[in-house]
Design a protein around this motif. Structure first.
Motif, mmCIF file in Angstrom:
data_model
loop_
_atom_site.group_PDB
_atom_site.id
_atom_site.type_symbol
_atom_site.label_atom_id
_atom_site.label_comp_id
_atom_site.label_asym_id
_atom_site.label_seq_id
_atom_site.Cartn_x
_atom_site.Cartn_y
_atom_site.Cartn_z
ATOM 1 N N LYS A 1 2.717 5.656 -3.003
ATOM 2 C CA LYS A 1 3.959 6.438 -3.029
ATOM 3 C C LYS A 1 4.187 7.277 -1.782
ATOM 4 C CE LYS A 1 3.459 6.821 -7.909
ATOM 5 N NZ LYS A 1 3.558 5.332 -7.803
ATOM 6 N N GLN B 1 0.822 -1.213 0.000
ATOM 7 C CA GLN B 1 0.000 0.000 0.000
ATOM 8 C C GLN B 1 0.852 1.258 0.000
ATOM 9 O OE1 GLN B 1 -2.616 -0.718 3.366
ATOM 10 N NE2 GLN B 1 -4.333 -1.104 1.983
ATOM 11 N N LYS C 1 5.028 -3.563 -12.095
ATOM 12 C CA LYS C 1 3.743 -3.368 -12.764
ATOM 13 C C LYS C 1 3.199 -4.655 -13.396
ATOM 14 C CE LYS C 1 1.896 0.804 -14.929
ATOM 15 N NZ LYS C 1 2.291 2.071 -15.569
ATOM 16 N N TRP D 1 2.253 -7.254 -10.807
ATOM 17 C CA TRP D 1 1.097 -6.767 -10.050
ATOM 18 C C TRP D 1 -0.192 -6.949 -10.859
ATOM 19 C CZ3 TRP D 1 -0.165 -6.081 -5.291
ATOM 20 C CH2 TRP D 1 -1.267 -5.299 -4.941
ATOM 21 N N LEU E 1 -7.659 -3.413 -2.921
ATOM 22 C CA LEU E 1 -6.202 -3.253 -2.945
ATOM 23 C C LEU E 1 -5.688 -3.184 -4.378
ATOM 24 C CD1 LEU E 1 -3.491 -3.257 -1.371
ATOM 25 C CD2 LEU E 1 -3.525 -5.746 -1.546
ATOM 26 N N PHE E 2 -6.224 -4.079 -5.202
ATOM 27 C CA PHE E 2 -5.728 -4.154 -6.578
ATOM 28 C C PHE E 2 -6.237 -3.012 -7.444
ATOM 29 C CE2 PHE E 2 -4.779 -8.655 -5.582
ATOM 30 C CZ PHE E 2 -3.487 -8.668 -6.048
ATOM 31 N N SER E 3 -7.224 -2.290 -6.961
ATOM 32 C CA SER E 3 -7.749 -1.211 -7.805
ATOM 33 C C SER E 3 -7.168 0.151 -7.433
ATOM 34 C CB SER E 3 -9.270 -1.186 -7.724
ATOM 35 O OG SER E 3 -9.679 -0.829 -6.428
ATOM 36 N N ILE E 4 -6.191 0.158 -6.538
ATOM 37 C CA ILE E 4 -5.459 1.394 -6.289
ATOM 38 C C ILE E 4 -4.672 1.712 -7.558
ATOM 39 C CG2 ILE E 4 -3.620 2.476 -4.937
ATOM 40 C CD1 ILE E 4 -4.425 0.713 -2.589
ATOM 41 N N PRO E 5 -4.865 2.893 -8.112
ATOM 42 C CA PRO E 5 -4.187 3.202 -9.377
ATOM 43 C C PRO E 5 -2.678 3.110 -9.261
ATOM 44 C CG PRO E 5 -5.122 5.181 -8.382
ATOM 45 C CD PRO E 5 -5.673 4.018 -7.627
ATOM 46 N N LEU E 6 -2.053 2.526 -10.269
ATOM 47 C CA LEU E 6 -0.614 2.295 -10.257
ATOM 48 C C LEU E 6 0.049 3.197 -11.295
ATOM 49 C CD1 LEU E 6 0.989 -1.275 -10.370
ATOM 50 C CD2 LEU E 6 2.183 0.855 -10.725
ATOM 51 N N ILE E 7 0.472 4.358 -10.866
ATOM 52 C CA ILE E 7 1.132 5.281 -11.788
ATOM 53 C C ILE E 7 2.624 5.237 -11.513
ATOM 54 C CG2 ILE E 7 0.964 7.575 -12.801
ATOM 55 C CD1 ILE E 7 -1.169 7.608 -10.062
ATOM 56 N N ASN E 8 3.359 4.625 -12.415
ATOM 57 C CA ASN E 8 4.780 4.397 -12.153
ATOM 58 C C ASN E 8 5.659 5.603 -12.483
ATOM 59 O OD1 ASN E 8 5.482 2.234 -10.723
ATOM 60 N ND2 ASN E 8 5.893 0.886 -12.453
ATOM 61 N N GLU E 9 5.686 6.553 -11.586
ATOM 62 C CA GLU E 9 6.593 7.682 -11.754
ATOM 63 C C GLU E 9 7.611 7.635 -10.609
ATOM 64 O OE1 GLU E 9 3.630 10.793 -9.702
ATOM 65 O OE2 GLU E 9 3.425 10.726 -11.863
ATOM 66 N N ASN E 10 7.885 6.413 -10.230
ATOM 67 C CA ASN E 10 8.789 6.157 -9.113
ATOM 68 C C ASN E 10 10.247 6.171 -9.549
ATOM 69 O OD1 ASN E 10 7.533 6.062 -6.731
ATOM 70 N ND2 ASN E 10 7.395 3.845 -6.566
ATOM 71 N N LEU F 1 2.154 1.601 -3.492
ATOM 72 C CA LEU F 1 1.094 1.985 -4.431
ATOM 73 C C LEU F 1 0.768 3.464 -4.290
ATOM 74 C CD1 LEU F 1 -1.366 -1.047 -4.128
ATOM 75 C CD2 LEU F 1 -0.196 -0.295 -6.189
ATOM 76 N N CYS G 1 9.794 -0.411 -5.582
ATOM 77 C CA CYS G 1 8.530 -0.066 -6.234
ATOM 78 C C CYS G 1 7.826 -1.320 -6.737
ATOM 79 C CB CYS G 1 8.761 0.916 -7.369
ATOM 80 S SG CYS G 1 9.800 0.252 -8.650
ATOM 81 N N LYS H 1 -3.332 -9.249 -9.985
ATOM 82 C CA LYS H 1 -4.670 -8.665 -10.015
ATOM 83 C C LYS H 1 -5.616 -9.503 -10.870
ATOM 84 C CE LYS H 1 -7.091 -4.439 -11.466
ATOM 85 N NZ LYS H 1 -6.925 -2.994 -11.781
#
Lengths: 104, 104
Positions: free
Chosen positions: A33, A28, A80, A83, B93-102, A31, A77, A87
């Motif tokens: 960040k 969490q 993707k 994950w 949990l799985f529907s938390i948006p995953l925006i990979n700007e990490n 996710l 991280c 999912k």
DNA sequence: AATATTAATCGTAGTTTTACGATTAATAAA
DNA sequence: TTTATTAATCGTAAAACTACGATTAATATT
């Protein structure tokens, strides 16, 4: 009598990765960040540094996260692809229609 | 540093219930109603009767299934309410948006 | 009443998980 | 160069998990 299917084993594998509150918390955090550097994750959890490291290792082993070492720090991280696979598998299981015309 | 949230513990609890291929298989059997009587479930799995009984017990403990004894046989089925709760928590949990700007 | 069937439980062994402190290796800062 | 910081790994102990055969309790069948 037959063996387990690949799918069942994969679902179980991902479920196992999420089968500890610390690992759910880590996921969490990543996710949302709110944390990414190992040290920051450790601060968010009621566990020692070595134990958190161990949980991070397990998540990495399951493929759900990856770590990037820069200097003396490590940034984690979500992976993707994995994950999304998790999912798909988990939500797939939960989306099997449940029509209760059973004995109980 | 703080303790785990209830939600995290619940997610981990349900994930733990699904963290073994035999238990995933059992859940699938019950969802698809290909088996329901304990003996039939045992026949579908590559495990002894006592081990399957143990897995059934764990699923019952997690709340995901319930058993109904009629005579000498026991019929198991999904606990609709708990299953929906697990579904909600896990898919949440799985529907938390995953925006990979990490970092990685 | 005697026997069979079903499924839970017991006892047990081996493995895995979880947790911690201590140590280590690597980089950063002084 | 010495010291500090970060995070992985090691060693270890306790607990939990997984699996099995044997036993038990309950109901069915004969």
């Amino acid at each position: 009598m037959a063996d387990y299917s690949n799918k069942e084993a994969q679902i179980a594998g991902y479920a196992k990765a999420l089968a500890h509150p610390a690992r759910v918390a880590i996921i969490q955090l990543l996710l949302k960040k709110q944390a990414c550097i190992c040290g920051a994750i450790v601060e968010e959890l009621p566990l020692s540094q070595s134990t958190v490291s161990q949980h991070l290792k397990e998540l990495k082993l399951a493929g759900l996260i990856k770590g990037d070492i820069t200097g003396v720090k490590t940034c984690y991280c979500i992976d993707k692809a994995a994950w999304n696979k998790a999912k798909k598998l988990l939500t797939g299981l939960f989306s099997i229609p449940l029509i209760n015309e059973n004995c109980c």
